[in-house]
Design a protein around this motif. Structure first.
Motif, PDB file in Angstrom:
ATOM      1  N   LEU A 281      34.656  75.842  44.528  1.00 55.56           N
ATOM      2  CA  LEU A 281      35.697  75.909  45.562  1.00 55.56           C
ATOM      3  C   LEU A 281      35.111  76.677  46.733  1.00 55.56           C
ATOM      4  O   LEU A 281      34.853  77.873  46.622  1.00 55.56           O
ATOM      5  CB  LEU A 281      36.923  76.658  45.035  1.00 55.56           C
ATOM      6  N   ARG A 282      34.909  76.013  47.840  1.00 55.97           N
ATOM      7  CA  ARG A 282      34.326  76.676  49.004  1.00 55.97           C
ATOM      8  C   ARG A 282      35.418  77.227  49.907  1.00 55.97           C
ATOM      9  O   ARG A 282      36.497  76.647  49.999  1.00 55.97           O
ATOM     10  CB  ARG A 282      33.460  75.691  49.782  1.00 55.97           C
TER      11      ARG A 282
ATOM     12  N   PHE B  63      44.174  68.526  48.650  1.00 58.26           N
ATOM     13  CA  PHE B  63      44.931  69.529  49.395  1.00 58.26           C
ATOM     14  C   PHE B  63      46.187  69.982  48.653  1.00 58.26           C
ATOM     15  O   PHE B  63      46.580  71.142  48.736  1.00 58.26           O
ATOM     16  CB  PHE B  63      45.303  68.996  50.788  1.00 58.26           C
ATOM     17  N   HIS B  64      46.793  69.057  47.912  1.00 60.38           N
ATOM     18  CA  HIS B  64      48.038  69.398  47.217  1.00 60.38           C
ATOM     19  C   HIS B  64      47.812  70.089  45.871  1.00 60.38           C
ATOM     20  O   HIS B  64      48.789  70.428  45.198  1.00 60.38           O
ATOM     21  CB  HIS B  64      48.899  68.155  47.023  1.00 60.38           C
ATOM     22  N   THR B  65      46.566  70.238  45.487  1.00 58.43           N
ATOM     23  CA  THR B  65      46.299  70.947  44.227  1.00 58.43           C
ATOM     24  C   THR B  65      45.414  72.160  44.533  1.00 58.43           C
ATOM     25  O   THR B  65      45.924  73.257  44.712  1.00 58.43           O
ATOM     26  CB  THR B  65      45.644  70.000  43.199  1.00 58.43           C
ATOM     27  N   ALA B  66      44.106  71.918  44.658  1.00 58.87           N
ATOM     28  CA  ALA B  66      43.171  73.032  44.848  1.00 58.87           C
ATOM     29  C   ALA B  66      43.598  73.949  45.988  1.00 58.87           C
ATOM     30  O   ALA B  66      43.750  75.168  45.803  1.00 58.87           O
ATOM     31  CB  ALA B  66      41.763  72.482  45.093  1.00 58.87           C
TER      32      ALA B  66
ATOM     33  N   SER C 289      37.385  80.434  47.634  1.00 55.04           N
ATOM     34  CA  SER C 289      36.455  80.610  46.504  1.00 55.04           C
ATOM     35  C   SER C 289      36.958  81.663  45.511  1.00 55.04           C
ATOM     36  O   SER C 289      36.686  81.568  44.315  1.00 55.04           O
ATOM     37  CB  SER C 289      35.074  81.007  47.024  1.00 55.04           C
ATOM     38  N   GLN C 290      37.699  82.639  46.013  1.00 51.59           N
ATOM     39  CA  GLN C 290      38.231  83.685  45.119  1.00 51.59           C
ATOM     40  C   GLN C 290      39.218  83.143  44.095  1.00 51.59           C
ATOM     41  O   GLN C 290      39.546  83.813  43.126  1.00 51.59           O
ATOM     42  CB  GLN C 290      38.964  84.751  45.952  1.00 51.59           C
ATOM     43  N   PHE C 291      39.750  81.951  44.372  1.00 47.77           N
ATOM     44  CA  PHE C 291      40.816  81.422  43.524  1.00 47.77           C
ATOM     45  C   PHE C 291      40.315  80.366  42.538  1.00 47.77           C
ATOM     46  O   PHE C 291      41.110  79.691  41.905  1.00 47.77           O
ATOM     47  CB  PHE C 291      41.934  80.843  44.401  1.00 47.77           C
ATOM     48  N   GLU C 292      39.004  80.261  42.416  1.00 44.02           N
ATOM     49  CA  GLU C 292      38.474  79.173  41.593  1.00 44.02           C
ATOM     50  C   GLU C 292      39.000  79.212  40.150  1.00 44.02           C
ATOM     51  O   GLU C 292      39.473  78.209  39.619  1.00 44.02           O
ATOM     52  CB  GLU C 292      36.940  79.176  41.614  1.00 44.02           C
TER      53      GLU C 292
ATOM     54  N   LEU D 163      45.164  73.813  36.870  1.00 47.67           N
ATOM     55  CA  LEU D 163      44.888  72.385  36.682  1.00 47.67           C
ATOM     56  C   LEU D 163      44.851  71.997  35.209  1.00 47.67           C
ATOM     57  O   LEU D 163      45.012  70.832  34.865  1.00 47.67           O
ATOM     58  CB  LEU D 163      43.564  72.012  37.359  1.00 47.67           C
ATOM     59  N   SER D 164      44.638  72.977  34.347  1.00 50.08           N
ATOM     60  CA  SER D 164      44.613  72.655  32.919  1.00 50.08           C
ATOM     61  C   SER D 164      46.027  72.645  32.334  1.00 50.08           C
ATOM     62  O   SER D 164      46.237  72.224  31.211  1.00 50.08           O
ATOM     63  CB  SER D 164      43.735  73.660  32.169  1.00 50.08           C
ATOM     64  N   LYS D 165      46.999  73.093  33.126  1.00 49.76           N
ATOM     65  CA  LYS D 165      48.392  73.028  32.670  1.00 49.76           C
ATOM     66  C   LYS D 165      48.980  71.665  33.003  1.00 49.76           C
ATOM     67  O   LYS D 165      48.342  70.843  33.637  1.00 49.76           O
ATOM     68  CB  LYS D 165      49.217  74.128  33.350  1.00 49.76           C
ATOM     69  N   ASP D 166      50.244  71.504  32.639  1.00 53.91           N
ATOM     70  CA  ASP D 166      50.860  70.194  32.786  1.00 53.91           C
ATOM     71  C   ASP D 166      51.542  70.062  34.153  1.00 53.91           C
ATOM     72  O   ASP D 166      52.732  69.789  34.234  1.00 53.91           O
ATOM     73  CB  ASP D 166      51.875  70.030  31.649  1.00 53.91           C
TER      74      ASP D 166
END
Ligand code: ZN
Length: 502
Positions: free
Chosen positions: A200-201, A267-270, A167-170, A177-180
């Protein structure tokens, strides 16, 4: 000349690899080979994800210990990748000692930064996925909660666990995720909207050893093993020597390209971006996500209707390069693709056998018959040169943006142009058709070089038969080839008629 790092997911070896594994792995291999053709220093990683409850259970069912089981199964994966010509630089196994140590060090780092805490997890759990599912994730049917991918009942489970403070990394994850990074972009929006809905839990990242003993021990608590996803994701950096051997990591990490199926996007992003940040590493350069394929109508052994085995495809076409070609020919990153035996056979017959195979055969035969197999540099046809240059540019740009099907269409345009050119210049009517055959051979050399990432063995054998070199990319222009010494005019592909080729 650049540096390039490409990975496949590491696969769960509880069964033989299926066509989905081959699909992702071939995409990664084509990309690795393409970058090498361009002169890049490439590191290509694949492997097996060997811990966790599912493997523990499968091994127990078979009455062998998990390590012997994964020893056997990882060999099965290697055997298939060797048949399919997968040119990996390392096959990592999460039971490899360097990986185990890297996972322990990474987790210890997170723990000592205060990013891991003890708690109790209570939730609906699928033993096959080894994952808990929350409301909105599981399927409700007749009062029962079912796993969204396995459609079997979930178990309500409560256990002591350690949580990672995801959650700290939300904010951080949203920003990345807003980048390319995620490609195609639509998949990044999917992850963002999931975060939008649920936040993000914190993520449970250990299991009690009493339940899951087959895993890496948590370095701060020997009663817990590390959750298999965290273990697995870290392979992408442990394979480069994280954390102790930094030279490879420094060289390749900033150019990491992960190929994944859309089912493991979250899993491969968040999760992965946050774990990397927690161990002070930047996110990968690209996560390339593909949709699913299903193949209909190919005869396969027993059970489930649309599961086609790699063996079935290998048997039907008799050549692993053809399987590589066909899977990439119909590949798509954003849309699920369903295709049939008829479609595959049609592409095999018209593209491989007719367009490419016949071109090679007739040029080879003529060169041998009319010129004793020696064709020397000659005037380049300007019209042909222009269309070939355009096709090469299109193929390169498609390959650089992972549009494999488009790349193949562009490559085959080179062969189509060559066929049209031959029909125009009619070398079979001439006693000294050097110019015409030289131009056609240049097209074959250029097209085959571009095709070599997809069909490496076909390309090598053909280059040997016609006496030319594959690549490098700078040489893929008309007039760069000096001389051809044609030793044979091979029949590359025999047409398929209902039965099977070869
Ligand atoms: Zn499941």
């Amino acid at each position: 000349m650049g540096v390039f790092y490409v990975t496949t997911p590491i696969y769960y070896p509880n069964a033989e690899p299926h066509i989905g594994h081959a699909y992702t792995t071939i995409m990664a291999d084509v990309t690795a080979r393409w970058r090498r053709l361009c002169g890049d220093d490439v590191f290509f990683l694949t492997g097996t994800d060997e811990h966790g409850l599912k493997l523990q259970k499968t091994a127990e069912e078979r009455g062998i210990d998990p390590k012997s089981f994964v020893d056997q199964m990882s060999e099965v994966f290697k055997r298939y990748w060797s048949i399919l010509g997968i040119s990996y630089d390392r096959f990592i196994r999460t039971t490899d000692e360097d990986h185990v140590q890297a996972v322990r060090k990474a987790l210890m780092k997170m723990y000592s930064k205060g990013l891991i805490y003890k708690g109790v997890y209570r939730g609906w759990y699928c033993t096959s996925c080894e994952a808990f599912y929350g409301p909105g994730e599981y399927i409700e049917e007749g009062g029962r909660k079912l796993c969204p991918s396995h459609r079997k009942p979930l178990e309500l489970m409560e256990e002591e666990t350690y949580f990672f403070k995801l959650s700290q990394f939300e904010d951080y994850v949203r920003e990345q995720l807003s980048k390319d990074i995620v490609h195609p972009r639509g998949y990044a929006r999917e992850v963002l909207s999931k975060i939008e809905r649920e936040g993000l839990r914190d993520l449970s990242i250990t299991r009690p050893k009493t339940r899951v003993y087959w895993g890496i021990e948590a370095p701060w608590d020997p009663n817990h093993t590390v959750y298999v996803w965290i273990d697995a994701l870290l392979n992408y950096v442990s394979a480069l020597g994280y954390p102790d051997n930094t030279s490879r990591l420094e060289k390749y990490w900033s150019v990491a390209h992960h190929f994944i199926g859309k089912d493991i996007l979250w899993f491969h992003t968040a999760v992965w971006f946050a774990v990397l940040a927690a161990i002070d590493l930047p996110p990968p350069r690209k996560v390339i996500v593909h949709a699913f394929i299903t193949l209909q109508g190919l005869k396969i052994s027993k059970s489930v209707g649309n599961v086609v085995t790699i063996d079935a495809l290998l048997q039907r076409y008799g050549n692993p390069d053809v399987v590589r070609y066909l899977l990439m020919r119909f590949s798509s990153l954003d849309k699920d693709v369903e295709f049939s035996a008829e479609q595959l056979d049609a592409a095999y017959n018209t593209e491989l056998a007719d367009t490419f195979g016949n071109l090679v055969r007739r040029v080879g035969v003529l060169a041998k018959k009319k010129l004793d197999g020696v064709v020397t540099r000659d005037r380049v046809d300007p019209e042909l040169e222009t269309s070939v240059r355009r096709a090469v540019d299109r193929a390169a740009s498609a390959l650089n943006s992972f549009r494999f099907s488009e790349a193949l269409i562009a490559i085959f345009d080179v062969f189509r142009e060559a066929n049209a050119y031959l029909n125009r210049t009619e070398p079979w009517r001439s006693d000294s058709p050097n110019e015409s055959l030289y131009n056609a051979l240049e097209c074959i050399r250029i097209g085959t070089s571009l095709l070599s990432p997809f069909m490496p063995r076909v390309a090598e054998n053909l280059a040997r038969s016609l006496g030319f070199e594959i690549g490098p990319f700078e040489a893929l222009r008309m007039g760069a080839g000096e001389e051809y010494r044609v030793s044979e005019a091979p029949i590359l592909f025999k047409k398929i008629r209902g039965g099977s080729a070869s």
